[in-house]
Design a protein around this motif. Structure first.
Motif, PDB file in Angstrom:
ATOM      1  N   LYS A   1      70.720 -18.624 -14.906  1.00  0.00           N
ATOM      2  CA  LYS A   1      70.762 -20.009 -15.206  1.00  0.00           C
ATOM      3  C   LYS A   1      71.900 -20.852 -15.449  1.00  0.00           C
ATOM      4  O   LYS A   1      72.079 -21.881 -15.279  1.00  0.00           O
ATOM      5  CB  LYS A   1      69.874 -20.370 -16.346  1.00  0.00           C
ATOM      6  CG  LYS A   1      69.427 -21.608 -16.760  1.00  0.00           C
ATOM      7  CD  LYS A   1      68.452 -21.770 -18.263  1.00  0.00           C
ATOM      8  CE  LYS A   1      68.327 -23.103 -18.520  1.00  0.00           C
ATOM      9  NZ  LYS A   1      67.308 -23.524 -19.441  1.00  0.00           N
ATOM     10  N   LYS A   2      72.837 -20.097 -15.908  1.00  0.00           N
ATOM     11  CA  LYS A   2      74.195 -20.432 -16.246  1.00  0.00           C
ATOM     12  C   LYS A   2      74.691 -21.419 -15.050  1.00  0.00           C
ATOM     13  O   LYS A   2      74.786 -20.932 -13.944  1.00  0.00           O
ATOM     14  CB  LYS A   2      75.195 -19.517 -16.694  1.00  0.00           C
ATOM     15  CG  LYS A   2      74.925 -19.021 -18.017  1.00  0.00           C
ATOM     16  CD  LYS A   2      75.667 -17.712 -18.219  1.00  0.00           C
ATOM     17  CE  LYS A   2      75.525 -17.162 -19.684  1.00  0.00           C
ATOM     18  NZ  LYS A   2      76.193 -15.934 -19.876  1.00  0.00           N
ATOM     19  N   GLY A   3      74.989 -22.695 -15.247  1.00  0.00           N
ATOM     20  CA  GLY A   3      75.769 -23.423 -13.974  1.00  0.00           C
ATOM     21  C   GLY A   3      74.481 -23.953 -13.076  1.00  0.00           C
ATOM     22  O   GLY A   3      74.844 -24.724 -12.112  1.00  0.00           O
ATOM     23  N   LYS A   4      73.344 -23.675 -13.143  1.00  0.00           N
ATOM     24  CA  LYS A   4      72.376 -24.105 -12.226  1.00  0.00           C
ATOM     25  C   LYS A   4      71.566 -25.309 -13.014  1.00  0.00           C
ATOM     26  O   LYS A   4      70.700 -25.991 -12.250  1.00  0.00           O
ATOM     27  CB  LYS A   4      71.209 -22.887 -11.834  1.00  0.00           C
ATOM     28  CG  LYS A   4      72.156 -21.902 -11.250  1.00  0.00           C
ATOM     29  CD  LYS A   4      71.260 -21.514 -10.216  1.00  0.00           C
ATOM     30  CE  LYS A   4      71.833 -20.377  -9.317  1.00  0.00           C
ATOM     31  NZ  LYS A   4      73.166 -19.652  -9.410  1.00  0.00           N
ATOM     32  N   GLY A   5      71.650 -25.283 -14.273  1.00  0.00           N
ATOM     33  CA  GLY A   5      70.777 -26.535 -14.738  1.00  0.00           C
ATOM     34  C   GLY A   5      69.385 -26.004 -15.051  1.00  0.00           C
ATOM     35  O   GLY A   5      69.143 -24.955 -15.378  1.00  0.00           O
ATOM     36  N   ALA A   6      68.364 -26.833 -14.645  1.00  0.00           N
ATOM     37  CA  ALA A   6      66.994 -26.413 -14.853  1.00  0.00           C
ATOM     38  C   ALA A   6      66.490 -25.658 -13.898  1.00  0.00           C
ATOM     39  O   ALA A   6      66.933 -25.755 -12.641  1.00  0.00           O
ATOM     40  CB  ALA A   6      66.047 -27.935 -14.962  1.00  0.00           C
ATOM     41  N   ILE A   7      65.694 -24.633 -14.302  1.00  0.00           N
ATOM     42  CA  ILE A   7      64.919 -23.753 -13.349  1.00  0.00           C
ATOM     43  C   ILE A   7      63.687 -23.621 -13.652  1.00  0.00           C
ATOM     44  O   ILE A   7      63.285 -23.623 -14.775  1.00  0.00           O
ATOM     45  CB  ILE A   7      65.753 -22.395 -13.458  1.00  0.00           C
ATOM     46  CG1 ILE A   7      65.799 -21.777 -14.764  1.00  0.00           C
ATOM     47  CG2 ILE A   7      67.282 -22.355 -12.855  1.00  0.00           C
ATOM     48  CD1 ILE A   7      66.229 -20.172 -14.652  1.00  0.00           C
ATOM     49  N   THR A   8      63.014 -22.876 -12.634  1.00  0.00           N
ATOM     50  CA  THR A   8      61.471 -22.482 -13.017  1.00  0.00           C
ATOM     51  C   THR A   8      61.431 -21.156 -12.620  1.00  0.00           C
ATOM     52  O   THR A   8      61.893 -20.515 -11.923  1.00  0.00           O
ATOM     53  CB  THR A   8      60.505 -23.194 -12.233  1.00  0.00           C
ATOM     54  OG1 THR A   8      61.048 -22.983 -10.983  1.00  0.00           O
ATOM     55  CG2 THR A   8      60.332 -24.826 -12.244  1.00  0.00           C
ATOM     56  N   VAL A   9      60.667 -20.136 -13.708  1.00  0.00           N
ATOM     57  CA  VAL A   9      60.782 -18.852 -13.582  1.00  0.00           C
ATOM     58  C   VAL A   9      59.035 -18.449 -13.630  1.00  0.00           C
ATOM     59  O   VAL A   9      58.312 -19.091 -14.514  1.00  0.00           O
ATOM     60  CB  VAL A   9      60.985 -18.221 -14.648  1.00  0.00           C
ATOM     61  CG1 VAL A   9      60.983 -16.800 -14.846  1.00  0.00           C
ATOM     62  CG2 VAL A   9      62.735 -18.457 -15.137  1.00  0.00           C
ATOM     63  N   THR A  10      58.725 -17.695 -12.651  1.00  0.00           N
ATOM     64  CA  THR A  10      57.366 -17.382 -12.491  1.00  0.00           C
ATOM     65  C   THR A  10      57.379 -15.897 -12.407  1.00  0.00           C
ATOM     66  O   THR A  10      58.180 -15.330 -11.767  1.00  0.00           O
ATOM     67  CB  THR A  10      56.724 -18.153 -11.185  1.00  0.00           C
ATOM     68  OG1 THR A  10      57.509 -17.695 -10.108  1.00  0.00           O
ATOM     69  CG2 THR A  10      56.486 -19.594 -11.370  1.00  0.00           C
ATOM     70  N   ALA A  11      56.076 -15.327 -12.604  1.00  0.00           N
ATOM     71  CA  ALA A  11      56.127 -13.698 -12.542  1.00  0.00           C
ATOM     72  C   ALA A  11      56.029 -13.378 -11.105  1.00  0.00           C
ATOM     73  O   ALA A  11      55.386 -14.021 -10.228  1.00  0.00           O
ATOM     74  CB  ALA A  11      54.651 -13.373 -12.995  1.00  0.00           C
ATOM     75  N   MET A  12      56.584 -12.366 -10.742  1.00  0.00           N
ATOM     76  CA  MET A  12      56.709 -11.820  -9.317  1.00  0.00           C
ATOM     77  C   MET A  12      56.652 -10.013  -9.426  1.00  0.00           C
ATOM     78  O   MET A  12      57.244  -9.715 -10.223  1.00  0.00           O
ATOM     79  CB  MET A  12      57.963 -12.165  -8.569  1.00  0.00           C
ATOM     80  CG  MET A  12      58.081 -11.315  -7.434  1.00  0.00           C
ATOM     81  SD  MET A  12      59.827 -11.424  -6.777  1.00  0.00           S
ATOM     82  CE  MET A  12      60.478 -10.438  -7.755  1.00  0.00           C
ATOM     83  N   ARG A  13      55.654  -9.491  -8.748  1.00  0.00           N
ATOM     84  CA  ARG A  13      55.443  -8.161  -8.774  1.00  0.00           C
ATOM     85  C   ARG A  13      56.811  -7.576  -8.095  1.00  0.00           C
ATOM     86  O   ARG A  13      56.758  -7.718  -6.870  1.00  0.00           O
ATOM     87  CB  ARG A  13      54.219  -7.609  -8.250  1.00  0.00           C
ATOM     88  CG  ARG A  13      54.116  -6.180  -8.473  1.00  0.00           C
ATOM     89  CD  ARG A  13      53.019  -5.466  -7.810  1.00  0.00           C
ATOM     90  NE  ARG A  13      52.440  -4.352  -8.328  1.00  0.00           N
ATOM     91  CZ  ARG A  13      53.065  -3.031  -7.951  1.00  0.00           C
ATOM     92  NH1 ARG A  13      53.651  -3.159  -7.166  1.00  0.00           N
ATOM     93  NH2 ARG A  13      52.462  -2.040  -8.530  1.00  0.00           N
ATOM     94  N   ALA A  14      57.679  -6.904  -8.821  1.00  0.00           N
ATOM     95  CA  ALA A  14      58.870  -6.339  -8.097  1.00  0.00           C
ATOM     96  C   ALA A  14      58.542  -4.879  -7.729  1.00  0.00           C
ATOM     97  O   ALA A  14      57.606  -4.333  -8.507  1.00  0.00           O
ATOM     98  CB  ALA A  14      59.927  -6.515  -9.404  1.00  0.00           C
ATOM     99  N   LYS A  15      59.295  -4.591  -6.524  1.00  0.00           N
ATOM    100  CA  LYS A  15      59.083  -3.062  -6.506  1.00  0.00           C
ATOM    101  C   LYS A  15      59.775  -2.214  -7.468  1.00  0.00           C
ATOM    102  O   LYS A  15      60.770  -2.667  -7.959  1.00  0.00           O
ATOM    103  CB  LYS A  15      59.876  -2.696  -5.161  1.00  0.00           C
ATOM    104  CG  LYS A  15      60.045  -1.413  -4.526  1.00  0.00           C
ATOM    105  CD  LYS A  15      60.698  -1.451  -3.140  1.00  0.00           C
ATOM    106  CE  LYS A  15      60.778   0.118  -2.872  1.00  0.00           C
ATOM    107  NZ  LYS A  15      61.791   0.209  -1.909  1.00  0.00           N
ATOM    108  N   PRO A  16      59.064  -1.190  -7.715  1.00  0.00           N
ATOM    109  CA  PRO A  16      59.699  -0.408  -8.962  1.00  0.00           C
ATOM    110  C   PRO A  16      61.108   0.155  -8.482  1.00  0.00           C
ATOM    111  O   PRO A  16      61.390   0.366  -7.369  1.00  0.00           O
ATOM    112  CB  PRO A  16      58.800   0.914  -8.694  1.00  0.00           C
ATOM    113  CG  PRO A  16      57.237   0.270  -8.467  1.00  0.00           C
ATOM    114  CD  PRO A  16      57.994  -0.522  -7.534  1.00  0.00           C
ATOM    115  N   GLN A  17      61.943   0.116  -9.365  1.00  0.00           N
ATOM    116  CA  GLN A  17      63.320   0.678  -9.174  1.00  0.00           C
ATOM    117  C   GLN A  17      63.647   1.941 -10.075  1.00  0.00           C
ATOM    118  O   GLN A  17      64.193   2.121 -11.294  1.00  0.00           O
ATOM    119  CB  GLN A  17      64.225  -0.291  -9.881  1.00  0.00           C
ATOM    120  CG  GLN A  17      64.013  -1.898  -9.291  1.00  0.00           C
ATOM    121  CD  GLN A  17      64.687  -2.319  -8.252  1.00  0.00           C
ATOM    122  OE1 GLN A  17      65.742  -1.721  -7.410  1.00  0.00           O
ATOM    123  NE2 GLN A  17      63.738  -2.665  -7.362  1.00  0.00           N
TER     124      GLN A  17
END
Length: 118
Positions: A58-74
């Motif tokens: 978020k730093k330097g980007k201003g407003a952001i939207t965050v939504t859930a996303m199923r990520a591949k296990p790491q």
């Protein structure tokens, strides 16, 4: 032994962070991975790692939207995670989707994912 585990967990959380562009439309996929003695420990670590990645993004980007996303296990010690190793249920919130599994060295490992757009 507990302090050694905590130190390795912190190092692995940092190593588990990654950012990859989703597409050219101003969105990225973020993930945070952590291990723990139990599901609650690994879950909170993965969600904290993801929250840190989102804050850094978020730093330097201003407003952001965050939504859930199923990520591949790491996973740390294997190529992939087979279906029988997952610890259910997945934990889904408005801003993260977390999957957990039984680890090789650690009892439980979790990966949290989110899609961020600006």
């Amino acid at each position: 032994m507990r302090s050694l585990f905590c130190v390795s967990t912190c190092a692995l959380v940092v190593a588990g962070l990654c950012m990859a562009p989703a597409h050219a439309g101003g969105c990225s996929k973020l993930v945070g991975t952590a291990d723990g003695w139990d599901r609650a420990d690994a879950l909170s670590g993965a969600q904290a790692a993801l929250a840190g990645a989102v804050a850094d993004f978020k730093k330097g980007k201003g407003a952001i939207t965050v939504t859930a996303m199923r990520a591949k296990p790491q996973p740390y010690w294997r190529e992939s995670v087979s279906a029988d190793l997952f610890v259910k249920p997945d934990v889904v919130t408005a801003k993260s989707y977390t999957v957990c599994w039984h680890g090789v060295v650690s009892p439980v490992v979790c990966t949290s994912g989110a899609k961020v757009c600006w």
